[in-house]
Motif scaffolding. Structure first.
Motif, PDB file in Angstrom:
ATOM      1  N   SER A  89       2.747   1.624  -3.353  1.00  0.00           N
ATOM      2  CA  SER A  89       1.816   2.036  -4.407  1.00  0.00           C
ATOM      3  C   SER A  89       1.418   3.500  -4.259  1.00  0.00           C
ATOM      4  O   SER A  89       1.242   4.209  -5.256  1.00  0.00           O
ATOM      5  CB  SER A  89       0.564   1.151  -4.378  1.00  0.00           C
ATOM      6  OG  SER A  89       0.894  -0.204  -4.589  1.00  0.00           O
ATOM      7  N   LYS A  90       1.291   3.961  -3.026  1.00  0.00           N
ATOM      8  CA  LYS A  90       0.933   5.367  -2.779  1.00  0.00           C
ATOM      9  C   LYS A  90       1.996   6.298  -3.347  1.00  0.00           C
ATOM     10  O   LYS A  90       1.675   7.328  -3.949  1.00  0.00           O
ATOM     11  CB  LYS A  90       0.766   5.595  -1.275  1.00  0.00           C
ATOM     12  CG  LYS A  90       0.403   7.019  -0.905  1.00  0.00           C
ATOM     13  CD  LYS A  90       0.286   7.163   0.603  1.00  0.00           C
ATOM     14  CE  LYS A  90      -0.005   8.616   0.999  1.00  0.00           C
ATOM     15  NZ  LYS A  90      -0.064   8.773   2.478  1.00  0.00           N
ATOM     16  N   ASP A  91       3.274   5.932  -3.166  1.00  0.00           N
ATOM     17  CA  ASP A  91       4.349   6.756  -3.717  1.00  0.00           C
ATOM     18  C   ASP A  91       4.301   6.798  -5.242  1.00  0.00           C
ATOM     19  O   ASP A  91       4.590   7.832  -5.859  1.00  0.00           O
ATOM     20  CB  ASP A  91       5.708   6.220  -3.256  1.00  0.00           C
ATOM     21  CG  ASP A  91       6.177   6.876  -1.971  1.00  0.00           C
ATOM     22  OD1 ASP A  91       5.413   7.683  -1.412  1.00  0.00           O
ATOM     23  OD2 ASP A  91       7.298   6.584  -1.526  1.00  0.00           O
ATOM     24  N   HIS A 136       1.453   9.144  -6.429  1.00  0.00           N
ATOM     25  CA  HIS A 136       1.762  10.560  -6.238  1.00  0.00           C
ATOM     26  C   HIS A 136       3.007  11.003  -7.003  1.00  0.00           C
ATOM     27  O   HIS A 136       3.416  12.166  -6.892  1.00  0.00           O
ATOM     28  CB  HIS A 136       1.939  10.859  -4.748  1.00  0.00           C
ATOM     29  CG  HIS A 136       0.659  10.834  -3.976  1.00  0.00           C
ATOM     30  ND1 HIS A 136       0.151   9.680  -3.406  1.00  0.00           N
ATOM     31  CD2 HIS A 136      -0.246  11.815  -3.696  1.00  0.00           C
ATOM     32  CE1 HIS A 136      -0.988   9.956  -2.794  1.00  0.00           C
ATOM     33  NE2 HIS A 136      -1.252  11.232  -2.962  1.00  0.00           N
ATOM     34  N   GLN A 183       0.830  -1.211   0.000  1.00  0.00           N
ATOM     35  CA  GLN A 183       0.000   0.000   0.000  1.00  0.00           C
ATOM     36  C   GLN A 183       0.865   1.261   0.000  1.00  0.00           C
ATOM     37  O   GLN A 183       0.607   2.206  -0.758  1.00  0.00           O
ATOM     38  CB  GLN A 183      -0.910  -0.001   1.232  1.00  0.00           C
ATOM     39  CG  GLN A 183      -1.758   1.255   1.384  1.00  0.00           C
ATOM     40  CD  GLN A 183      -2.523   1.289   2.698  1.00  0.00           C
ATOM     41  OE1 GLN A 183      -2.421   0.382   3.504  1.00  0.00           O
ATOM     42  NE2 GLN A 183      -3.273   2.344   2.920  1.00  0.00           N
ATOM     43  N   LEU A 184       1.915   1.288   0.835  1.00  0.00           N
ATOM     44  CA  LEU A 184       2.773   2.461   0.918  1.00  0.00           C
ATOM     45  C   LEU A 184       3.594   2.651  -0.355  1.00  0.00           C
ATOM     46  O   LEU A 184       3.770   3.782  -0.832  1.00  0.00           O
ATOM     47  CB  LEU A 184       3.696   2.341   2.132  1.00  0.00           C
ATOM     48  CG  LEU A 184       3.011   2.381   3.503  1.00  0.00           C
ATOM     49  CD1 LEU A 184       4.021   2.150   4.618  1.00  0.00           C
ATOM     50  CD2 LEU A 184       2.293   3.710   3.710  1.00  0.00           C
TER      51      LEU A 184
END
Length: 207
Positions: free
Chosen positions: A17-19, A22, A14-15
């Motif tokens: 993929s978030k990067d 963004h 999740q982390l």
């Protein structure tokens, strides 16, 4: 990857993929990593720290870390492991001043209390949102800051948590931003209603 990341695969994914969403990292198939000149893959860890939600309740916050002190081989240079961090000349970076912030604040509060023993003292704290994501990596640094999770490889396009030169790099940048903000605030020719950031034209009311 380190055990902390292996134990929480869903959170790590999740982390990471978030990067990507963004624009702070780029994802490629893991098979392409050997084709990148001077590519190096670093182990991923998962740091846990406490934070507060909107109601003031404590909750756990997760942060991806890259172990740039990790050395794949047992070879050494001058008795130092061959890792990214061990090959960085830290004397070329400015002195870290963050460590002096708390003592300076405490001394200032003591001075205020001596001068005004009966007045209320207010302290406010402001964060740079996503601080390490505000400074972009050079291409060669991104190539040596690759994380692999599953069948995907992630190239960090911004400063990573785990690189020894990144704290002084960010410290230098934030010092300049803070000094500039204070200088602008004290400038009598500056009118915030005329010259302001289009991203936030009005100052939010204090909470």
């Amino acid at each position: 990857n380190h055990k902390s990341a292996q134990d929480e695969p869903a959170i790590v994914e999740q982390l990471l993929s978030k990067d990507v969403v963004h624009g702070f990292s780029m994802v490629i198939p893991v098979e392409l990593v050997p084709l990148i000149p001077h590519a190096m893959v670093q182990p991923v860890g998962l740091a846990k720290q406490w934070t507060l939600d909107e109601q003031g309740n404590r909750k756990i916050k997760y942060r991806i870390t890259q172990d740039l002190s990790y050395a794949e081989t047992s070879k050494t240079i001058k008795d130092e492991p061959i890792s990214i961090n061990s090959r960085i000349d830290m004397d070329q970076y400015p002195e870290m001043v963050y460590g002096w912030a708390l003592p300076r604040i405490i001394h200032f509060i003591v001075a205020l209390r001596l001068a005004w023993p009966l007045r209320t003292i207010f302290v406010s704290k402001y964060d740079y949102s996503d601080a390490y994501r505000r400074i972009a990596h050079a291409a060669d640094a991104a190539a040596q800051s690759i994380s692999v999770f599953g069948r995907a490889a992630y190239l960090a396009l911004r400063l990573t948590f785990g690189g020894s030169p990144n704290p002084p790099t960010w410290c230098l940048f934030s010092e300049m931003v803070t000094d500039l903000a204070n200088e602008i605030f004290c400038c009598s020719e500056w009118h915030p209603t005329v010259l302001h950031s289009p991203a936030q034209p009005t100052t939010p009311a204090p909470k």
